[in-house]
Design a protein around this motif. Structure first.
Motif, PDB file in Angstrom:
ATOM      1  N   ALA A 136       2.358  18.863   6.859  1.00  0.00           N
ATOM      2  CA  ALA A 136       3.091  19.002   5.601  1.00  0.00           C
ATOM      3  C   ALA A 136       2.246  19.639   4.505  1.00  0.00           C
ATOM      4  O   ALA A 136       2.651  19.673   3.359  1.00  0.00           O
ATOM      5  N   ILE A 137       1.086  20.171   4.860  1.00  0.00           N
ATOM      6  CA  ILE A 137       0.207  20.771   3.863  1.00  0.00           C
ATOM      7  C   ILE A 137       0.648  22.213   3.628  1.00  0.00           C
ATOM      8  O   ILE A 137       0.598  23.040   4.530  1.00  0.00           O
ATOM      9  N   ASP A 138       1.086  22.511   2.398  1.00  0.00           N
ATOM     10  CA  ASP A 138       1.552  23.855   2.054  1.00  0.00           C
ATOM     11  C   ASP A 138       0.386  24.833   1.958  1.00  0.00           C
ATOM     12  O   ASP A 138      -0.672  24.503   1.421  1.00  0.00           O
ATOM     13  N   VAL A 142       3.412   5.916  -2.963  1.00  0.00           N
ATOM     14  CA  VAL A 142       4.652   6.563  -3.415  1.00  0.00           C
ATOM     15  C   VAL A 142       4.658   6.643  -4.938  1.00  0.00           C
ATOM     16  O   VAL A 142       4.912   7.703  -5.518  1.00  0.00           O
ATOM     17  N   GLU A 143       4.344   5.533  -5.594  1.00  0.00           N
ATOM     18  CA  GLU A 143       4.358   5.498  -7.057  1.00  0.00           C
ATOM     19  C   GLU A 143       3.318   6.438  -7.660  1.00  0.00           C
ATOM     20  O   GLU A 143       3.529   7.011  -8.729  1.00  0.00           O
ATOM     21  N   ALA A 144       2.191   6.639  -6.958  1.00  0.00           N
ATOM     22  CA  ALA A 144       1.146   7.541  -7.437  1.00  0.00           C
ATOM     23  C   ALA A 144       1.473   9.005  -7.145  1.00  0.00           C
ATOM     24  O   ALA A 144       0.771   9.905  -7.603  1.00  0.00           O
ATOM     25  N   GLY A 145       2.535   9.252  -6.368  1.00  0.00           N
ATOM     26  CA  GLY A 145       2.939  10.609  -6.059  1.00  0.00           C
ATOM     27  C   GLY A 145       2.245  11.204  -4.832  1.00  0.00           C
ATOM     28  O   GLY A 145       2.389  12.384  -4.549  1.00  0.00           O
ATOM     29  N   HIS A 146       1.496  10.385  -4.092  1.00  0.00           N
ATOM     30  CA  HIS A 146       0.808  10.868  -2.893  1.00  0.00           C
ATOM     31  C   HIS A 146       1.732  10.943  -1.686  1.00  0.00           C
ATOM     32  O   HIS A 146       1.459  11.692  -0.742  1.00  0.00           O
ATOM     33  N   LEU A 147       2.775  10.159  -1.705  1.00  0.00           N
ATOM     34  CA  LEU A 147       3.784  10.164  -0.641  1.00  0.00           C
ATOM     35  C   LEU A 147       5.148  10.379  -1.282  1.00  0.00           C
ATOM     36  O   LEU A 147       5.353  10.025  -2.455  1.00  0.00           O
ATOM     37  N   PRO A 148       6.108  10.929  -0.537  1.00  0.00           N
ATOM     38  CA  PRO A 148       7.425  11.212  -1.125  1.00  0.00           C
ATOM     39  C   PRO A 148       8.204   9.942  -1.466  1.00  0.00           C
ATOM     40  O   PRO A 148       8.039   8.903  -0.813  1.00  0.00           O
ATOM     41  N   GLU A 152       0.838  -1.204   0.000  1.00  0.00           N
ATOM     42  CA  GLU A 152       0.000   0.000   0.000  1.00  0.00           C
ATOM     43  C   GLU A 152       0.872   1.254   0.000  1.00  0.00           C
ATOM     44  O   GLU A 152       0.635   2.192  -0.765  1.00  0.00           O
ATOM     45  N   PHE A 153       1.900   1.264   0.851  1.00  0.00           N
ATOM     46  CA  PHE A 153       2.821   2.401   0.914  1.00  0.00           C
ATOM     47  C   PHE A 153       3.468   2.622  -0.453  1.00  0.00           C
ATOM     48  O   PHE A 153       3.486   3.748  -0.967  1.00  0.00           O
ATOM     49  N   ALA A 189      12.202  10.170   8.027  1.00  0.00           N
ATOM     50  CA  ALA A 189      11.222   9.817   9.052  1.00  0.00           C
ATOM     51  C   ALA A 189      10.445  11.034   9.540  1.00  0.00           C
ATOM     52  O   ALA A 189       9.231  10.955   9.749  1.00  0.00           O
ATOM     53  N   GLU A 190      11.100  12.168   9.706  1.00  0.00           N
ATOM     54  CA  GLU A 190      10.398  13.366  10.183  1.00  0.00           C
ATOM     55  C   GLU A 190       9.412  13.870   9.144  1.00  0.00           C
ATOM     56  O   GLU A 190       8.319  14.316   9.486  1.00  0.00           O
ATOM     57  N   ALA A 191       9.751  13.793   7.871  1.00  0.00           N
ATOM     58  CA  ALA A 191       8.822  14.196   6.808  1.00  0.00           C
ATOM     59  C   ALA A 191       7.573  13.317   6.844  1.00  0.00           C
ATOM     60  O   ALA A 191       6.455  13.804   6.677  1.00  0.00           O
ATOM     61  N   LEU A 192       7.753  12.025   7.075  1.00  0.00           N
ATOM     62  CA  LEU A 192       6.607  11.112   7.167  1.00  0.00           C
ATOM     63  C   LEU A 192       5.765  11.426   8.400  1.00  0.00           C
ATOM     64  O   LEU A 192       4.529  11.384   8.353  1.00  0.00           O
ATOM     65  N   ARG A 193       6.422  11.764   9.513  1.00  0.00           N
ATOM     66  CA  ARG A 193       5.679  12.149  10.715  1.00  0.00           C
ATOM     67  C   ARG A 193       4.872  13.425  10.457  1.00  0.00           C
ATOM     68  O   ARG A 193       3.729  13.554  10.908  1.00  0.00           O
ATOM     69  N   MET A 194       5.464  14.383   9.739  1.00  0.00           N
ATOM     70  CA  MET A 194       4.752  15.619   9.412  1.00  0.00           C
ATOM     71  C   MET A 194       3.526  15.336   8.557  1.00  0.00           C
ATOM     72  O   MET A 194       2.461  15.922   8.771  1.00  0.00           O
TER      73      MET A 194
END
Length: 69
Positions: A60-62, A29-35, A24-25, A49-54
């Motif tokens: 992490a919403i701009d 990632v491949e769809a561009g929803h996660l880094p 699922e992860f 790890a901190e980016a994922l926690r954000m």
């Protein structure tokens, strides 16, 4: 003993941080929803790890800093 909090994590650990299975992860990632992971040394892919926690906290919403959730 001191607990170490990693800066970068494997794909399996990155998925676990977001309470997802690896497949699922990977699809998010491949769809561009996660880094995408970063190659920290040749052949070694890791996620910040901190980016994922954000992302998990919604921090992490701009452009949404003024919204009171």
């Amino acid at each position: 003993m001191t607990r170490i909090t990693p800066f970068y994590v494997t794909e399996k650990s990155a998925a676990a941080l977001l309470d997802m299975g690896v497949a699922e992860f990977r699809s998010h990632v491949e769809a561009g929803h996660l880094p995408r992971g970063q190659e920290i040394v040749p052949g070694t892919l890791r996620w910040d790890a901190e980016a994922l926690r954000m992302i998990g906290r919604g921090d992490a919403i701009d452009g949404m800093g003024s919204v009171d959730w």
